[in-house]
Scaffold this active site. Sequence first.
Site, PDB file in Angstrom:
ATOM      1  N   TYR A  41      99.643 -61.577 -34.574  1.00 26.29           N
ATOM      2  CA  TYR A  41     100.140 -62.936 -34.754  1.00 26.29           C
ATOM      3  C   TYR A  41      99.731 -63.407 -36.146  1.00 26.29           C
ATOM      4  CZ  TYR A  41     102.004 -67.393 -33.230  1.00 26.29           C
ATOM      5  OH  TYR A  41     102.762 -68.526 -33.119  1.00 26.29           O
ATOM      6  N   LYS A  96     118.747 -53.423 -12.091  1.00 22.07           N
ATOM      7  CA  LYS A  96     119.486 -52.800 -13.189  1.00 22.07           C
ATOM      8  C   LYS A  96     118.560 -52.555 -14.377  1.00 22.07           C
ATOM      9  CE  LYS A  96     123.779 -51.786 -14.614  1.00 22.07           C
ATOM     10  NZ  LYS A  96     124.924 -51.345 -13.826  1.00 22.07           N
TER      11      LYS A  96
END
Length: 751
Positions: A41, A96
């Site tokens: 970060y 999926k």
Amino acid sequence: MSKAKMTREDALAFHLMPTPGKWEVTATVPMTTQRDLSLAYSPGVAIPCEEIFADPATAYDYTNKGNLVAVISNGTAVLGLGNLGALASKPVMEGKSVLFKRFADVNSIDIELDTEDPDAFCNAVRLMGPTFGGINLEDIKAPECFIIEQRLKEEMDIPVFHDDQHGTAVICAAGLLNALHISGKKIEDVRIVLNGAGAAGIACLELLKTMGARHDNCIMCDTKGVIWQGRTEGMNQWKSAHAANTSARSLADAMKGADVFLGVSAKGAVTPEMVSDMAPNPVIFAMANPDPEITPEEAHAVRSDAIVATGRSDYPNQVNNVLGFPYLFRGALDIHARAINDEMKIACAHALAQLAREDVPEEVAVAYGKKLTFGRDYIIPTPFDPRLIHRIPPAVARAGMATGVARRPIIDMDAYEASLKSRMDPTANILRGLNARARAAQASVIFTEGDDARVLRAAIAYQRQGLGKALVVGRTKDVEALLTAEGLADAIEELEVVNAANTPHLETYKAFLYERLQRKGHDRQDVHRLAARDRHVFAALMLAHGHADGMVTGATRKSAHVLELINHVFDAGPHDGAVGVTAVLNRGRIVLIADTLVHEWPDQNDLADIAERGAAVARDLGLEPRVAFLSFSTFGYPVSERAEKMHVAPTVLDARGVDFEYEGEMTVDVALNPAAQAHYPFSRLTGPANVLVVPARHSASISVKLLQEMAGATVIGPILTGIDKPIQICSTVSTVNDILNMAVIAACKVG
């Protein structure tokens, strides 16, 4: 062979445990020190941000965009269930997403959009475009699905693919190519009848026309009959594009003389009479789910020359979308494609067709319990063919590069194919192969601890998955009460409970046990207590007398204690040839660690025996064994008396002339890490070891439990080998799935 059964409770438990849902997010970079956080970060993250701002293409280098696909739906056409809405479609979209990961190592996130407005839907997806490398649209009703897909393809610079349309079309095309090859017909000559003018049906016909089928030879039908030029009732622009110049008005009319039937409609839409009216060597793709337009049995009853495919896994020639979408996206992502175009879909179909014509690997034949050979009952590859991952994506990538949609073409295609081979988790294929072997064996397995809910759930799963017969040791009333408390009262009639009170063989068991133990300090009263009251001994006696095929125990008692009890019935001691081999599965790798159960402090001859047993288990699991004798020293340095036996053990194997790779002694990193291994070019191992022989049982136990607790490894075992009958001892912290895996291993007689 028993048929698999699944209940609502099974499905709900699968989605609830061990945590709700089917996937989670894990970090791919270290996130422990202040430096790690500063790089991940602020301030370190600013650097790749600036690079991407200067050159957007570098997003594929510095973020996960290049291997991330969104599965997006609004839930208006959920697989066979209709318009359930966005929230209720989430389990399907999660499913999926995990299929993308399982079959092609594509990271995927499911997104459910709560709108039926195509404009709102398109705006939402378009605005998310920078996040993803591709968009998989799913379960959106027609005709909105056509509008949405077309608009997003025009507005976005990444692949947008509606799998309900094009996935079905690609697999259908692959199967049809082979069916026509077998029947000696050409796609440009055949007459094709399609029933079902929805998203999948229209996409199938469009792709086949792109591949050479002639418009005038294709007749599309819907619930109102043939879509003919001039028809006005129930029409839209997508149907009108396929209106035929024909006098046929019903499906029955259209089927007369047809070469090919494609069905994406409803059960029973095709009658035996319609099949009789078709041309010689008819091709029938009855793809309605869950029940086809006509079953293969019904079609073959009137036409022995028919080639039949369905959408079901319990018939030959399954048209399964999982053969297509993972590999289409894998190839598209790897060239940083702007789109998945017709040429890429056609390349996928041709590659699938070609794969079905080649010899099928032995592991696939074992998994399916039969030899698969190209012909009328095998025109489409099976979803678990391990070659799919390195055969289909390169074909898709080549087509994408040839048609100019690749941002970053692949230069070295051989290296790309090699990287695809190493990408997939081999452990999934191993476990699937074992399940298939167990299903073929139909073994009766004793689940010893019927007083444990995990064991009962595993026993129920063993039977309901069609793997064989489960026998549970326990008091009948106690088992029934526990099943009822667990919400499994419906399984009471399914399970057979066995115990000393209901067996006709107790006296036979006691006589056998007294013969074994009378000179080991046991009188007849001791023997009665063991046979009648100890479930581990009782189960072992059942197995010894052929009243079951295998046994699983250890969920409630420590493995060392269980082994002592089993030794009353079987010769399972250190000098009887018994060895415990534990399989450790983690991050796509599998290693076997031995001996984790029997030998407290093996000498060099014991170590050689352990290596042979470990190699045999590896082969039973479908691995080519590479054995490493582990120590804190490598090839004699540092010198230590404690390491001497590990140094000598390979020479014992030298004298035995075994037929597998082995080497030692060595540290763990030299055994498993190719970079460390490279420092010892004289080593006889041709790759990382997969069987690790450790100096003592305590080091084996420590290693396994450390991997399990610190690395989150899946542990199967110890697999008890070297005994006449299959006995598997799981650990006290085993999950239902762990216990079920051990039952499968017992059924397959591994070791």
